[in-house]
Write a protein that holds these residues in place. Sequence first.
Motif, PDB file in Angstrom:
ATOM      1  N   ARG A 110     -11.503  -3.852  13.450  1.00 35.10           N
ATOM      2  CA  ARG A 110     -11.192  -5.026  14.281  1.00 35.10           C
ATOM      3  C   ARG A 110     -10.073  -5.845  13.656  1.00 35.10           C
ATOM      4  NH1 ARG A 110     -15.846  -9.113  16.665  1.00 35.10           N
ATOM      5  NH2 ARG A 110     -14.500 -10.312  18.087  1.00 35.10           N
ATOM      6  N   VAL A 111     -10.159  -6.081  12.357  1.00 36.30           N
ATOM      7  CA  VAL A 111      -9.109  -6.819  11.648  1.00 36.30           C
ATOM      8  C   VAL A 111      -7.779  -6.071  11.745  1.00 36.30           C
ATOM      9  CG1 VAL A 111      -8.287  -7.483   9.359  1.00 36.30           C
ATOM     10  CG2 VAL A 111     -10.621  -8.029  10.045  1.00 36.30           C
ATOM     11  N   ALA A 112      -7.825  -4.758  11.505  1.00 32.88           N
ATOM     12  CA  ALA A 112      -6.597  -3.956  11.514  1.00 32.88           C
ATOM     13  C   ALA A 112      -5.896  -4.028  12.858  1.00 32.88           C
ATOM     14  CB  ALA A 112      -6.933  -2.501  11.162  1.00 32.88           C
ATOM     15  N   GLU A 113      -6.663  -3.903  13.933  1.00 32.87           N
ATOM     16  CA  GLU A 113      -6.073  -3.936  15.265  1.00 32.87           C
ATOM     17  C   GLU A 113      -5.494  -5.303  15.574  1.00 32.87           C
ATOM     18  OE1 GLU A 113      -4.936  -3.817  19.124  1.00 32.87           O
ATOM     19  OE2 GLU A 113      -6.544  -5.181  18.550  1.00 32.87           O
ATOM     20  N   CYS A 114      -6.251  -6.355  15.254  1.00 32.98           N
ATOM     21  CA  CYS A 114      -5.792  -7.719  15.546  1.00 32.98           C
ATOM     22  C   CYS A 114      -4.571  -8.103  14.716  1.00 32.98           C
ATOM     23  CB  CYS A 114      -6.921  -8.712  15.294  1.00 32.98           C
ATOM     24  SG  CYS A 114      -8.280  -8.622  16.484  1.00 32.98           S
ATOM     25  N   ALA A 115      -4.474  -7.582  13.495  1.00 32.65           N
ATOM     26  CA  ALA A 115      -3.352  -7.930  12.612  1.00 32.65           C
ATOM     27  C   ALA A 115      -2.132  -7.049  12.855  1.00 32.65           C
ATOM     28  CB  ALA A 115      -3.788  -7.823  11.150  1.00 32.65           C
ATOM     29  N   TYR A 178      -0.276 -13.745  -2.948  1.00 42.21           N
ATOM     30  CA  TYR A 178       0.677 -14.645  -2.293  1.00 42.21           C
ATOM     31  C   TYR A 178       2.038 -14.675  -2.980  1.00 42.21           C
ATOM     32  CZ  TYR A 178      -3.466 -16.137   0.211  1.00 42.21           C
ATOM     33  OH  TYR A 178      -4.598 -16.149   0.975  1.00 42.21           O
ATOM     34  N   ALA A 179       2.158 -13.958  -4.084  1.00 41.59           N
ATOM     35  CA  ALA A 179       3.452 -13.866  -4.776  1.00 41.59           C
ATOM     36  C   ALA A 179       4.171 -12.561  -4.437  1.00 41.59           C
ATOM     37  CB  ALA A 179       3.244 -13.956  -6.283  1.00 41.59           C
ATOM     38  N   GLN A 180       3.637 -11.791  -3.485  1.00 42.78           N
ATOM     39  CA  GLN A 180       4.195 -10.478  -3.163  1.00 42.78           C
ATOM     40  C   GLN A 180       5.134 -10.549  -1.963  1.00 42.78           C
ATOM     41  OE1 GLN A 180       3.369  -8.357  -5.551  1.00 42.78           O
ATOM     42  NE2 GLN A 180       2.025 -10.022  -6.275  1.00 42.78           N
ATOM     43  N   ASP A 181       6.035  -9.574  -1.905  1.00 37.57           N
ATOM     44  CA  ASP A 181       6.950  -9.431  -0.775  1.00 37.57           C
ATOM     45  C   ASP A 181       6.472  -8.241   0.057  1.00 37.57           C
ATOM     46  OD1 ASP A 181       8.980  -9.092   1.044  1.00 37.57           O
ATOM     47  OD2 ASP A 181      10.540  -8.662  -0.431  1.00 37.57           O
ATOM     48  N   PHE A 182       5.943  -8.508   1.241  1.00 39.77           N
ATOM     49  CA  PHE A 182       5.387  -7.461   2.090  1.00 39.77           C
ATOM     50  C   PHE A 182       6.347  -7.006   3.188  1.00 39.77           C
ATOM     51  CE2 PHE A 182       1.227  -9.344   0.630  1.00 39.77           C
ATOM     52  CZ  PHE A 182       0.862  -8.245  -0.139  1.00 39.77           C
ATOM     53  N   SER A 183       7.623  -7.097   2.921  1.00 39.19           N
ATOM     54  CA  SER A 183       8.591  -6.581   3.888  1.00 39.19           C
ATOM     55  C   SER A 183       8.646  -5.059   3.765  1.00 39.19           C
ATOM     56  CB  SER A 183       9.967  -7.187   3.635  1.00 39.19           C
ATOM     57  OG  SER A 183      10.406  -6.891   2.317  1.00 39.19           O
ATOM     58  N   GLY A 184       9.142  -4.405   4.790  1.00 38.90           N
ATOM     59  CA  GLY A 184       9.224  -2.948   4.766  1.00 38.90           C
ATOM     60  C   GLY A 184       7.896  -2.292   5.080  1.00 38.90           C
ATOM     61  N   ASN A 185       7.770  -1.031   4.698  1.00 37.02           N
ATOM     62  CA  ASN A 185       6.544  -0.276   4.964  1.00 37.02           C
ATOM     63  C   ASN A 185       5.473  -0.612   3.933  1.00 37.02           C
ATOM     64  OD1 ASN A 185       7.816   1.111   7.113  1.00 37.02           O
ATOM     65  ND2 ASN A 185       8.668   2.601   5.686  1.00 37.02           N
ATOM     66  N   TYR A 231      -3.538 -10.573   7.157  1.00 39.34           N
ATOM     67  CA  TYR A 231      -2.849 -11.672   7.822  1.00 39.34           C
ATOM     68  C   TYR A 231      -1.756 -12.281   6.960  1.00 39.34           C
ATOM     69  CZ  TYR A 231      -5.055 -11.701  12.302  1.00 39.34           C
ATOM     70  OH  TYR A 231      -5.421 -11.355  13.581  1.00 39.34           O
ATOM     71  N   GLU A 232      -1.791 -12.043   5.659  1.00 38.36           N
ATOM     72  CA  GLU A 232      -0.666 -12.444   4.822  1.00 38.36           C
ATOM     73  C   GLU A 232       0.518 -11.530   5.130  1.00 38.36           C
ATOM     74  OE1 GLU A 232       1.912 -14.170   2.034  1.00 38.36           O
ATOM     75  OE2 GLU A 232       0.202 -14.894   3.214  1.00 38.36           O
ATOM     76  N   VAL A 233       0.252 -10.232   5.322  1.00 41.50           N
ATOM     77  CA  VAL A 233       1.310  -9.306   5.730  1.00 41.50           C
ATOM     78  C   VAL A 233       1.882  -9.735   7.067  1.00 41.50           C
ATOM     79  CG1 VAL A 233       1.844  -6.914   6.364  1.00 41.50           C
ATOM     80  CG2 VAL A 233       0.298  -7.371   4.452  1.00 41.50           C
ATOM     81  N   ARG A 235       1.795 -12.701   8.458  1.00 42.73           N
ATOM     82  CA  ARG A 235       2.491 -13.991   8.324  1.00 42.73           C
ATOM     83  C   ARG A 235       3.924 -13.800   7.859  1.00 42.73           C
ATOM     84  NH1 ARG A 235       4.211 -17.543   4.787  1.00 42.73           N
ATOM     85  NH2 ARG A 235       3.638 -16.181   3.041  1.00 42.73           N
ATOM     86  N   GLN A 236       4.097 -12.918   6.881  1.00 37.87           N
ATOM     87  CA  GLN A 236       5.434 -12.694   6.335  1.00 37.87           C
ATOM     88  C   GLN A 236       6.361 -11.977   7.325  1.00 37.87           C
ATOM     89  OE1 GLN A 236       5.756 -11.095   2.396  1.00 37.87           O
ATOM     90  NE2 GLN A 236       4.035 -12.272   1.598  1.00 37.87           N
ATOM     91  N   ARG A 237       5.773 -11.329   8.335  1.00 35.90           N
ATOM     92  CA  ARG A 237       6.597 -10.572   9.282  1.00 35.90           C
ATOM     93  C   ARG A 237       6.890 -11.357  10.567  1.00 35.90           C
ATOM     94  NH1 ARG A 237       4.675  -4.272   8.989  1.00 35.90           N
ATOM     95  NH2 ARG A 237       5.068  -4.017   6.755  1.00 35.90           N
ATOM     96  N   ARG A 238       6.350 -12.572  10.672  1.00 30.42           N
ATOM     97  CA  ARG A 238       6.572 -13.343  11.896  1.00 30.42           C
ATOM     98  C   ARG A 238       7.945 -13.994  11.874  1.00 30.42           C
ATOM     99  NH1 ARG A 238       1.541 -16.935  13.664  1.00 30.42           N
ATOM    100  NH2 ARG A 238       2.835 -17.021  15.510  1.00 30.42           N
TER     101      ARG A 238
END
Length: 238
Positions: A110-115, A178-185, A231-233, A235-238
Amino acid sequence: MKTEGRNAVLELLGTDKNIDKILMEKGGKGSLSVIFAEARKRGVRVQYAEKAALDKESETGRHQGVIAFSTDYEYFEVEDIIADKRSEKGGFAILCDGVEDVHNLGSILRVAECAGADGVIITKAGCAPVNESVIRISAGAAEHIKVARVSNLRTAIDKLKKSGYWVYGLEAGEEDIYAQDFSGNVALVIGGEDCGVRKVTRSLCDKIVALPLNGKVNSLNASVALGIAAYEVLRQRR
């Protein structure tokens, strides 16, 4: 396979899965009429029965007056998850390392689909399968998220890395998430209820990250931890 509950059956009707029939309680009200209408649109046979008959068929005890009978869940391949990216900003996969509890797996789907994740990867051994209980707990999300079932996570992680994914293990006491960069794959690995991400799996990850814990309890439920990380991932992609 049986899918029980009004929301779960309605979600199932919105997919292209093969549904053999729907067993519905006589005299049922509310959203059962919506389910009946959707079933008629798809040409799915609806059979009415007394509540006692549904109680007998139910495996969860919470059928809410409707049970759908369909073919067994059809798993995807890891390559399907890699190929079908939902975001133009990069792929997003989730791997389960020893998630044995059906409630946690259902919540994770459920989390995976919603995120907005592209898919979830589970193992054939040491992880709960996608069954009727998982589908019900996922509130229908299992019908919309790709789930691949593999013999071991090493092979799956190798495929992800070769496709340019950076693999993060979620484990207590490591680098702040929260110190990570989740851009890309990105691929997130969530561990089981008892021992977290296994040592052998941690060694395959590019980085181990942790959620800050400021209370006296030193861990979070697996699906809750994944929800915060996913949701941190997002957030960074919005």
